[in-house]
Scaffold this motif. Structure first.
Motif, mmCIF file in Angstrom:
data_model
loop_
_atom_site.group_PDB
_atom_site.id
_atom_site.type_symbol
_atom_site.label_atom_id
_atom_site.label_comp_id
_atom_site.label_asym_id
_atom_site.label_seq_id
_atom_site.Cartn_x
_atom_site.Cartn_y
_atom_site.Cartn_z
ATOM 1 N N ALA A 17 -15.841 58.617 16.993
ATOM 2 C CA ALA A 17 -14.794 58.415 17.996
ATOM 3 C C ALA A 17 -14.765 57.015 18.580
ATOM 4 C CB ALA A 17 -14.953 59.440 19.118
ATOM 5 N N ASP A 18 -15.863 56.274 18.492
ATOM 6 C CA ASP A 18 -15.902 54.949 19.101
ATOM 7 C C ASP A 18 -15.921 53.821 18.070
ATOM 8 O OD1 ASP A 18 -18.458 55.386 18.176
ATOM 9 O OD2 ASP A 18 -19.435 54.512 19.929
ATOM 10 N N HIS A 19 -15.474 54.088 16.872
ATOM 11 C CA HIS A 19 -15.433 53.066 15.822
ATOM 12 C C HIS A 19 -14.224 52.150 16.054
ATOM 13 C CE1 HIS A 19 -15.191 51.217 11.861
ATOM 14 N NE2 HIS A 19 -16.439 51.623 11.677
ATOM 15 N N PRO A 20 -14.384 50.846 15.839
ATOM 16 C CA PRO A 20 -13.262 49.925 16.025
ATOM 17 C C PRO A 20 -12.018 50.264 15.192
ATOM 18 C CG PRO A 20 -15.303 48.691 15.906
ATOM 19 C CD PRO A 20 -15.638 50.123 15.573
ATOM 20 N N SER A 21 -12.196 50.851 14.021
ATOM 21 C CA SER A 21 -11.026 51.248 13.215
ATOM 22 C C SER A 21 -10.229 52.352 13.902
ATOM 23 C CB SER A 21 -11.452 51.698 11.823
ATOM 24 O OG SER A 21 -11.926 50.602 11.085
ATOM 25 N N VAL A 22 -10.911 53.216 14.628
ATOM 26 C CA VAL A 22 -10.223 54.246 15.410
ATOM 27 C C VAL A 22 -9.402 53.570 16.508
ATOM 28 C CG1 VAL A 22 -10.539 56.208 16.981
ATOM 29 C CG2 VAL A 22 -11.907 56.042 14.882
ATOM 30 N N ALA A 23 -9.985 52.560 17.150
ATOM 31 C CA ALA A 23 -9.276 51.834 18.200
ATOM 32 C C ALA A 23 -8.028 51.142 17.649
ATOM 33 C CB ALA A 23 -10.199 50.826 18.872
ATOM 34 N N ILE A 24 -8.131 50.598 16.441
ATOM 35 C CA ILE A 24 -6.958 49.970 15.824
ATOM 36 C C ILE A 24 -5.859 51.005 15.598
ATOM 37 C CG2 ILE A 24 -6.107 48.854 13.711
ATOM 38 C CD1 ILE A 24 -8.894 47.447 13.594
ATOM 39 N N SER A 25 -6.228 52.177 15.110
ATOM 40 C CA SER A 25 -5.244 53.245 14.919
ATOM 41 C C SER A 25 -4.607 53.647 16.245
ATOM 42 C CB SER A 25 -5.891 54.468 14.265
ATOM 43 O OG SER A 25 -6.286 54.177 12.951
ATOM 44 N N LEU A 26 -5.440 53.752 17.283
ATOM 45 C CA LEU A 26 -4.913 54.106 18.599
ATOM 46 C C LEU A 26 -3.953 53.042 19.110
ATOM 47 C CD1 LEU A 26 -8.198 55.457 20.205
ATOM 48 C CD2 LEU A 26 -6.193 56.815 19.551
ATOM 49 N N TRP A 27 -4.314 51.787 18.922
ATOM 50 C CA TRP A 27 -3.458 50.676 19.335
ATOM 51 C C TRP A 27 -2.108 50.772 18.623
ATOM 52 C CZ3 TRP A 27 -5.464 44.943 18.933
ATOM 53 C CH2 TRP A 27 -4.559 44.073 19.523
ATOM 54 N N ASN A 28 -2.127 51.059 17.326
ATOM 55 C CA ASN A 28 -0.884 51.209 16.566
ATOM 56 C C ASN A 28 -0.042 52.372 17.074
ATOM 57 O OD1 ASN A 28 -1.351 49.004 14.871
ATOM 58 N ND2 ASN A 28 -2.484 50.245 13.403
ATOM 59 N N ILE A 29 -0.687 53.460 17.412
ATOM 60 C CA ILE A 29 0.041 54.617 17.943
ATOM 61 C C ILE A 29 0.668 54.260 19.294
ATOM 62 C CG2 ILE A 29 -0.202 56.970 18.834
ATOM 63 C CD1 ILE A 29 -2.412 57.324 16.629
ATOM 64 N N ALA A 30 -0.087 53.566 20.139
ATOM 65 C CA ALA A 30 0.453 53.146 21.437
ATOM 66 C C ALA A 30 1.652 52.227 21.250
ATOM 67 C CB ALA A 30 -0.634 52.462 22.264
ATOM 68 N N ALA A 31 1.569 51.312 20.291
ATOM 69 C CA ALA A 31 2.688 50.411 20.010
ATOM 70 C C ALA A 31 3.905 51.189 19.532
ATOM 71 C CB ALA A 31 2.275 49.363 18.979
ATOM 72 N N LEU A 32 3.671 52.200 18.715
ATOM 73 C CA LEU A 32 4.763 53.050 18.243
ATOM 74 C C LEU A 32 5.423 53.762 19.420
ATOM 75 C CD1 LEU A 32 6.361 54.422 15.948
ATOM 76 C CD2 LEU A 32 4.544 56.134 15.871
ATOM 77 N N TYR A 33 4.612 54.357 20.278
ATOM 78 C CA TYR A 33 5.168 55.029 21.453
ATOM 79 C C TYR A 33 5.950 54.057 22.319
ATOM 80 C CZ TYR A 33 2.704 59.502 20.859
ATOM 81 O OH TYR A 33 2.285 60.720 20.413
ATOM 82 N N LEU A 34 5.424 52.860 22.512
ATOM 83 C CA LEU A 34 6.101 51.866 23.330
ATOM 84 C C LEU A 34 7.452 51.497 22.716
ATOM 85 C CD1 LEU A 34 5.850 50.165 25.880
ATOM 86 C CD2 LEU A 34 4.787 48.385 24.485
ATOM 87 N N SER A 35 7.491 51.335 21.401
ATOM 88 C CA SER A 35 8.752 50.991 20.728
ATOM 89 C C SER A 35 9.782 52.114 20.844
ATOM 90 C CB SER A 35 8.503 50.648 19.265
ATOM 91 O OG SER A 35 8.224 51.803 18.506
ATOM 92 N N MET A 36 9.301 53.328 21.058
ATOM 93 C CA MET A 36 10.177 54.483 21.217
ATOM 94 C C MET A 36 10.559 54.719 22.678
ATOM 95 S SD MET A 36 8.139 56.997 18.586
ATOM 96 C CE MET A 36 8.997 58.459 19.095
#
Length: 80
Positions: A17-36
């Motif tokens: 749960a605390d791997h940097p690749s997970v954080a990158i995925s979360l960041w991408n999801i947040a960006a997607l939500y923001l764009s929506m």
């Protein structure tokens, strides 16, 4: 959209749960939500990404700095 959102839990299972690749995925999801226009959905996700980056990569790492800037943008410039 659905595949991106489902991918994060799979990454968490594979990498932890605390791997940097997970954080990158979360960041991408947040960006997607923001764009929506889904600001309230993006807030807790980018917050978690920032926390992971800070814990695993340090506060000066470019990913941490970038995610923190997104956090500030989403939260109206407020400091964490």
């Amino acid at each position: 959209m659905g595949l991106t959102i489902l991918r994060s839990p799979l990454r968490e299972q594979q990498l932890g749960a605390d791997h940097p690749s997970v954080a990158i995925s979360l960041w991408n999801i947040a960006a997607l939500y923001l764009s929506m226009g889904r600001l309230e959905d993006a807030k807790p996700i980018i917050t978690r990404a920032v926390q992971i980056f800070e814990q695993r990569l340090g506060s000066d790492h470019p990913y941490t700095v970038g995610a923190r800037q997104w956090w500030q943008k989403i939260h109206g410039g407020a400091a964490e």
